[in-house]
Design a protein around this motif. Structure first.
Motif, PDB file in Angstrom:
ATOM      1  N   ALA A   1       0.833  -1.210   0.000  1.00 21.36           N
ATOM      2  CA  ALA A   1       0.000   0.000   0.000  1.00 21.36           C
ATOM      3  C   ALA A   1       0.865   1.257   0.000  1.00 21.36           C
ATOM      4  CB  ALA A   1      -0.931  -0.016   1.204  1.00 21.36           C
ATOM      5  N   ALA A   2       1.956   1.231   0.771  1.00 21.15           N
ATOM      6  CA  ALA A   2       2.850   2.388   0.817  1.00 21.15           C
ATOM      7  C   ALA A   2       3.516   2.617  -0.533  1.00 21.15           C
ATOM      8  CB  ALA A   2       3.903   2.181   1.904  1.00 21.15           C
ATOM      9  N   ARG A   3       3.831   1.523  -1.244  1.00 18.70           N
ATOM     10  CA  ARG A   3       4.460   1.664  -2.566  1.00 18.70           C
ATOM     11  C   ARG A   3       3.486   2.293  -3.556  1.00 18.70           C
ATOM     12  NH1 ARG A   3       5.871   3.161  -6.328  1.00 18.70           N
ATOM     13  NH2 ARG A   3       7.344   2.439  -7.910  1.00 18.70           N
ATOM     14  N   VAL A   4       2.233   1.874  -3.522  1.00 23.07           N
ATOM     15  CA  VAL A   4       1.222   2.478  -4.401  1.00 23.07           C
ATOM     16  C   VAL A   4       1.049   3.955  -4.051  1.00 23.07           C
ATOM     17  CG1 VAL A   4      -1.195   2.441  -5.105  1.00 23.07           C
ATOM     18  CG2 VAL A   4       0.013   0.289  -4.734  1.00 23.07           C
ATOM     19  N   ALA A   5       0.963   4.251  -2.760  1.00 22.79           N
ATOM     20  CA  ALA A   5       0.715   5.625  -2.301  1.00 22.79           C
ATOM     21  C   ALA A   5       1.794   6.578  -2.793  1.00 22.79           C
ATOM     22  CB  ALA A   5       0.625   5.650  -0.774  1.00 22.79           C
ATOM     23  N   ARG A   6       3.027   6.117  -2.892  1.00 22.88           N
ATOM     24  CA  ARG A   6       4.121   6.980  -3.332  1.00 22.88           C
ATOM     25  C   ARG A   6       3.895   7.519  -4.742  1.00 22.88           C
ATOM     26  NH1 ARG A   6       8.292   3.188  -1.913  1.00 22.88           N
ATOM     27  NH2 ARG A   6       9.103   3.344  -4.030  1.00 22.88           N
TER      28      ARG A   6
ATOM     29  N   GLY B   1     -10.956  -4.225  -0.634  1.00 30.40           N
ATOM     30  CA  GLY B   1      -9.876  -5.174  -0.366  1.00 30.40           C
ATOM     31  C   GLY B   1      -8.554  -4.474  -0.151  1.00 30.40           C
ATOM     32  N   LEU B   2      -7.488  -5.060  -0.697  1.00 27.54           N
ATOM     33  CA  LEU B   2      -6.139  -4.514  -0.515  1.00 27.54           C
ATOM     34  C   LEU B   2      -6.039  -3.014  -0.792  1.00 27.54           C
ATOM     35  CD1 LEU B   2      -3.599  -7.126  -1.994  1.00 27.54           C
ATOM     36  CD2 LEU B   2      -3.788  -6.355   0.368  1.00 27.54           C
ATOM     37  N   PRO B   3      -6.622  -2.494  -1.883  1.00 25.59           N
ATOM     38  CA  PRO B   3      -6.427  -1.072  -2.195  1.00 25.59           C
ATOM     39  C   PRO B   3      -6.871  -0.108  -1.105  1.00 25.59           C
ATOM     40  CG  PRO B   3      -7.215  -2.222  -4.138  1.00 25.59           C
ATOM     41  CD  PRO B   3      -7.308  -3.198  -2.989  1.00 25.59           C
ATOM     42  N   THR B   4      -7.805  -0.504  -0.253  1.00 28.00           N
ATOM     43  CA  THR B   4      -8.254   0.419   0.795  1.00 28.00           C
ATOM     44  C   THR B   4      -7.115   0.795   1.738  1.00 28.00           C
ATOM     45  OG1 THR B   4      -8.985  -1.397   2.243  1.00 28.00           O
ATOM     46  CG2 THR B   4     -10.616  -0.467   0.738  1.00 28.00           C
ATOM     47  N   LEU B   5      -6.100  -0.065   1.856  1.00 28.01           N
ATOM     48  CA  LEU B   5      -4.974   0.221   2.750  1.00 28.01           C
ATOM     49  C   LEU B   5      -4.153   1.414   2.285  1.00 28.01           C
ATOM     50  CD1 LEU B   5      -3.661  -3.413   3.400  1.00 28.01           C
ATOM     51  CD2 LEU B   5      -5.080  -2.015   4.922  1.00 28.01           C
ATOM     52  N   VAL B   6      -4.243   1.754   1.005  1.00 31.09           N
ATOM     53  CA  VAL B   6      -3.458   2.863   0.459  1.00 31.09           C
ATOM     54  C   VAL B   6      -3.781   4.166   1.190  1.00 31.09           C
ATOM     55  CG1 VAL B   6      -2.998   4.233  -1.624  1.00 31.09           C
ATOM     56  CG2 VAL B   6      -3.203   1.745  -1.778  1.00 31.09           C
ATOM     57  N   ALA B   7      -5.035   4.316   1.621  1.00 30.43           N
ATOM     58  CA  ALA B   7      -5.459   5.550   2.304  1.00 30.43           C
ATOM     59  C   ALA B   7      -4.632   5.827   3.551  1.00 30.43           C
ATOM     60  CB  ALA B   7      -6.938   5.470   2.664  1.00 30.43           C
ATOM     61  N   ASN B   8      -4.143   4.776   4.194  1.00 29.88           N
ATOM     62  CA  ASN B   8      -3.380   4.943   5.432  1.00 29.88           C
ATOM     63  C   ASN B   8      -1.924   5.331   5.191  1.00 29.88           C
ATOM     64  OD1 ASN B   8      -5.688   4.104   6.803  1.00 29.88           O
ATOM     65  ND2 ASN B   8      -5.039   1.968   6.833  1.00 29.88           N
TER      66      ASN B   8
END
Length: 211
Positions: free
Chosen positions: A10-15, A28-35
């Protein structure tokens, strides 16, 4: 073989999400990107059930189950955030007003076809939600998923065998092993994790990759 855990993914996507982007994070997994979104960037998170301006998950004990995302998880709303009818929300999605969507997937093909709503199994419960609208409506569609199935098969395939969500819609794939771009020439490896050699990634993926 080391892999990224879910929060590291998620942190890698967020960058990669830029300042000022309007973004939908799939169930699912993508919701973690918000954090993991950088605090210094103003990014507008959208949910198809009628929210714009979502923040990260609430602290334990501060959940409000009248304020949820499309996956029925409690969320927070940032200052200036808004609620609206889901018909208006789908108009945003279908009208090309979202810059990026990040979706989970069962399979992604080398041509960027996406299968993420149904495995076709007799006991599977199909749940397309807004995935089809997002996949073709967002200006850029990214996938965030584990690279391999539980049985060790690649989720990146020559041709999807599950029912399709969208055709040629995926532009970037984030997995726990690598980041890959879908290009006219094929799948280009942008980055691998924990020193994974290209040849090993190629072996695990099973479809042609470009170094």
């Amino acid at each position: 073989m080391q892999r990224l855990n879910r929060d590291q993914m998620a942190a890698r996507v967020a960058r990669d999400i830029p300042e000022g982007a309007y973004v939908n994070l799939g169930i699912g997994l993508p919701t973690l990107v918000a954090n993991h979104l950088p605090r210094e960037r103003e990014i507008f998170l959208h949910s198809e059930n009628g929210l714009l301006g979502m923040g990260p998950a609430p602290a334990p004990g501060e959940e409000d189950y009248d304020l949820i995302n499309a996956g029925k998880q409690p969320v927070t709303l940032l200052q200036g955030g808004a609620y609206f009818h889901h018909a208006d929300s789908f108009a945003m999605m279908r009208g090309g007003h979202l810059d990026i969507c990040v979706l989970g997937a069962f399979q992604v093909s080398v041509g960027g076809d996406l299968a993420n709503w149904h495995t076709g199994g007799a006991d599977a419960i199909p749940a397309v939600g807004g995935a089809m609208d997002l996949a073709i409506g967002a200006k850029k569609t990214c996938v965030m998923m584990e690279h391999l199935t539980k049985s060790g098969e690649s989720k990146i395939v020559e041709r999807c065998t599950y029912p399709l969500t969208g055709i040629g819609c995926v532009s970037r794939i984030y997995t726990d092993l690598a980041v890959l771009d879908v290009t006219p020439d094929g799948l280009t490896v942008i980055e691998t994790f924990h020193g994974l050699p290209f040849d090993e990634l190629q072996r695990l993926t099973g479809v042609p990759l470009i170094a």
